[in-house]
Design a protein around this motif. Structure first.
Motif, PDB file in Angstrom:
ATOM      1  N   SER A 104     126.521  12.554 -33.480  1.00  0.00           N
ATOM      2  CA  SER A 104     125.944  12.234 -32.173  1.00  0.00           C
ATOM      3  C   SER A 104     124.709  11.361 -32.317  1.00  0.00           C
ATOM      4  CB  SER A 104     125.583  13.526 -31.427  1.00  0.00           C
ATOM      5  OG  SER A 104     126.737  14.277 -31.132  1.00  0.00           O
ATOM      6  N   VAL A 105     123.867  11.665 -33.293  1.00  0.00           N
ATOM      7  CA  VAL A 105     122.634  10.898 -33.486  1.00  0.00           C
ATOM      8  C   VAL A 105     122.960   9.486 -33.976  1.00  0.00           C
ATOM      9  CG1 VAL A 105     120.431  10.807 -34.727  1.00  0.00           C
ATOM     10  CG2 VAL A 105     121.306  13.001 -33.901  1.00  0.00           C
ATOM     11  N   ILE A 106     123.907   9.374 -34.887  1.00  0.00           N
ATOM     12  CA  ILE A 106     124.300   8.051 -35.382  1.00  0.00           C
ATOM     13  C   ILE A 106     124.905   7.220 -34.245  1.00  0.00           C
ATOM     14  CG2 ILE A 106     125.861   6.806 -36.940  1.00  0.00           C
ATOM     15  CD1 ILE A 106     125.487   9.207 -38.901  1.00  0.00           C
ATOM     16  N   ARG A 107     125.726   7.840 -33.408  1.00  0.00           N
ATOM     17  CA  ARG A 107     126.297   7.110 -32.264  1.00  0.00           C
ATOM     18  C   ARG A 107     125.200   6.655 -31.296  1.00  0.00           C
ATOM     19  NH1 ARG A 107     130.240  11.497 -32.153  1.00  0.00           N
ATOM     20  NH2 ARG A 107     132.160  10.823 -33.193  1.00  0.00           N
ATOM     21  N   ALA A 108     124.177   7.487 -31.114  1.00  0.00           N
ATOM     22  CA  ALA A 108     123.084   7.106 -30.216  1.00  0.00           C
ATOM     23  C   ALA A 108     122.362   5.868 -30.732  1.00  0.00           C
ATOM     24  CB  ALA A 108     122.103   8.271 -30.059  1.00  0.00           C
ATOM     25  N   LEU A 109     122.201   5.765 -32.040  1.00  0.00           N
ATOM     26  CA  LEU A 109     121.600   4.566 -32.627  1.00  0.00           C
ATOM     27  C   LEU A 109     122.536   3.370 -32.492  1.00  0.00           C
ATOM     28  CD1 LEU A 109     119.600   2.970 -34.416  1.00  0.00           C
ATOM     29  CD2 LEU A 109     120.779   3.925 -36.414  1.00  0.00           C
ATOM     30  N   LYS A 110     123.816   3.575 -32.765  1.00  0.00           N
ATOM     31  CA  LYS A 110     124.760   2.460 -32.798  1.00  0.00           C
ATOM     32  C   LYS A 110     125.163   1.982 -31.403  1.00  0.00           C
ATOM     33  CE  LYS A 110     128.029   2.286 -35.833  1.00  0.00           C
ATOM     34  NZ  LYS A 110     129.150   2.494 -36.758  1.00  0.00           N
ATOM     35  N   ASP A 155     123.898   3.353 -28.158  1.00  0.00           N
ATOM     36  CA  ASP A 155     122.954   3.483 -27.042  1.00  0.00           C
ATOM     37  C   ASP A 155     121.648   2.730 -27.268  1.00  0.00           C
ATOM     38  OD1 ASP A 155     124.841   5.138 -25.906  1.00  0.00           O
ATOM     39  OD2 ASP A 155     123.910   6.984 -26.647  1.00  0.00           O
ATOM     40  N   GLY A 156     121.533   2.046 -28.398  1.00  0.00           N
ATOM     41  CA  GLY A 156     120.337   1.254 -28.659  1.00  0.00           C
ATOM     42  C   GLY A 156     119.098   2.068 -28.951  1.00  0.00           C
ATOM     43  N   ARG A 157     119.228   3.301 -29.361  1.00  0.00           N
ATOM     44  CA  ARG A 157     118.063   4.167 -29.593  1.00  0.00           C
ATOM     45  C   ARG A 157     117.555   3.977 -31.027  1.00  0.00           C
ATOM     46  NH1 ARG A 157     119.140   9.955 -26.791  1.00  0.00           N
ATOM     47  NH2 ARG A 157     117.002  10.202 -27.560  1.00  0.00           N
ATOM     48  N   THR A 158     116.900   2.853 -31.232  1.00  0.00           N
ATOM     49  CA  THR A 158     116.473   2.473 -32.579  1.00  0.00           C
ATOM     50  C   THR A 158     115.357   3.362 -33.118  1.00  0.00           C
ATOM     51  OG1 THR A 158     115.019   0.802 -31.591  1.00  0.00           O
ATOM     52  CG2 THR A 158     117.194   0.066 -32.324  1.00  0.00           C
ATOM     53  N   GLY A 159     114.711   4.148 -32.258  1.00  0.00           N
ATOM     54  CA  GLY A 159     113.714   5.099 -32.756  1.00  0.00           C
ATOM     55  C   GLY A 159     114.313   6.147 -33.671  1.00  0.00           C
ATOM     56  N   LEU A 160     115.631   6.314 -33.613  1.00  0.00           N
ATOM     57  CA  LEU A 160     116.298   7.282 -34.484  1.00  0.00           C
ATOM     58  C   LEU A 160     116.496   6.755 -35.894  1.00  0.00           C
ATOM     59  CD1 LEU A 160     119.005   8.355 -31.881  1.00  0.00           C
ATOM     60  CD2 LEU A 160     117.046   9.728 -32.627  1.00  0.00           C
ATOM     61  N   ALA A 167     126.698   8.298 -43.848  1.00  0.00           N
ATOM     62  CA  ALA A 167     127.556   9.438 -43.531  1.00  0.00           C
ATOM     63  C   ALA A 167     129.005   9.153 -43.905  1.00  0.00           C
ATOM     64  CB  ALA A 167     127.467   9.773 -42.037  1.00  0.00           C
ATOM     65  N   ALA A 168     129.729  10.225 -44.207  1.00  0.00           N
ATOM     66  CA  ALA A 168     131.169  10.156 -44.482  1.00  0.00           C
ATOM     67  C   ALA A 168     131.908  10.929 -43.407  1.00  0.00           C
ATOM     68  CB  ALA A 168     131.476  10.733 -45.853  1.00  0.00           C
ATOM     69  N   THR A 169     133.004  10.382 -42.915  1.00  0.00           N
ATOM     70  CA  THR A 169     133.782  11.062 -41.900  1.00  0.00           C
ATOM     71  C   THR A 169     134.530  12.244 -42.509  1.00  0.00           C
ATOM     72  OG1 THR A 169     135.778   9.751 -42.241  1.00  0.00           O
ATOM     73  CG2 THR A 169     134.139   8.870 -40.694  1.00  0.00           C
ATOM     74  N   PRO A 170     134.860  13.240 -41.674  1.00  0.00           N
ATOM     75  CA  PRO A 170     135.659  14.363 -42.191  1.00  0.00           C
ATOM     76  C   PRO A 170     136.955  13.903 -42.839  1.00  0.00           C
ATOM     77  CG  PRO A 170     134.753  14.903 -40.048  1.00  0.00           C
ATOM     78  CD  PRO A 170     134.444  13.452 -40.286  1.00  0.00           C
TER      79      PRO A 170
END
Length: 238
Positions: A85-91, A93-98, A230-233
């Motif tokens: 979820s956090v990685i998707r928010a960066l990728k 949603d533009g949340r570069t603070g993450l 990260a690695a996917t399941p």
């Protein structure tokens, strides 16, 4: 003294304001949060970009494996649950603070991976080359995710690779199809005499990292390892 009311609680406390402007900055931040609501990228808790519980779930757990050509690969997190979820928010949603907390995990994987590079090359003597973002991704986001992550880790990316042709959608492709799909999607833009570690954000089959490694080696560059945040399941089930 009567108990405080909701109106009293909403009034600013004069003691919060100092000559150094700390109170003013806090008041401004509070007002800004009303205009631009913030929520935890991991669990949607309001008022914070990343809560303490979700931040703890980003603690890296480095895992070592090999790409199909035998190149050592190190990953920091599993792309599932809160980290995903956090990685998707960066990728998306533009949340570069993450990039800072995620970059911390990536930096740990880099350090872990470099310790397993043949010859024990130190970080100061290795070029860290990001997998290049496609032109479409740069237009959509305005930044390269991998480069933002590396800067969040305090690592200067070395742009040895540039995007080539556009790849098709990878999501429904098998391992061999993915490998064929990424051929020609990168080209070498610069060279280096240093050993190189190639970095990506998320790895599934390793096809993208494998193509980056192959293109660099074909140009005479020594690639000694690969790292992904990260690695996917799907990869971890191998």
């Amino acid at each position: 003294m009567p108990p405080p009311t909701e109106l009293d609680a909403a009034r600013p406390d004069p003691r919060a304001y100092s000559p150094h402007g700390r109170g003013l900055r806090a008041a401004f931040a509070g007002a800004l949060s009303l205009l631009i609501p913030t929520w935890c990228a991991g669990c949607d808790l309001p008022g914070v970009e990343l809560c303490g519980a979700c931040r703890a779930l980003l603690m890296p757990r480095p895992r070592s494996s090999l790409l199909s050509d035998g190149t050592p690969l190190t990953t920091a997190l599993q792309f599932d649950g809160v980290p995903a979820s956090v990685i998707r928010a960066l990728k998306e949603d533009g949340r570069t603070g993450l990039a800072r907390p995620l970059g911390t995990a990536l930096g740990d994987a880099l350090e872990h991976g470099l310790g397993r590079v043949p010859g024990g090359a130190g970080a100061g003597g290795v070029a860290v080359a990001p997998v290049p973002a496609s032109r479409a991704a740069i237009r959509r986001r305005g930044y390269s995710v991998v480069e933002v992550l590396l800067r969040g880790a305090g690592v200067r990316p070395v742009r040895l690779l540039a995007p080539g042709r556009a790849a098709g959608d990878q999501r429904r492709l098998g391992r061999g199809e993915r490998a064929r799909n990424v051929v020609g999607t990168m080209r070498v833009r610069a060279s280096t005499a240093l050993p190189v570690v190639v970095v990506d954000d998320v790895v599934t089959t390793g096809a993208t990292l494998g193509e980056a490694v192959a293109v660099l080696r074909a140009a005479g560059v020594e690639v000694v390892g690969a790292v992904a945040l990260a690695a996917t399941p799907r990869r971890l089930r191998r």
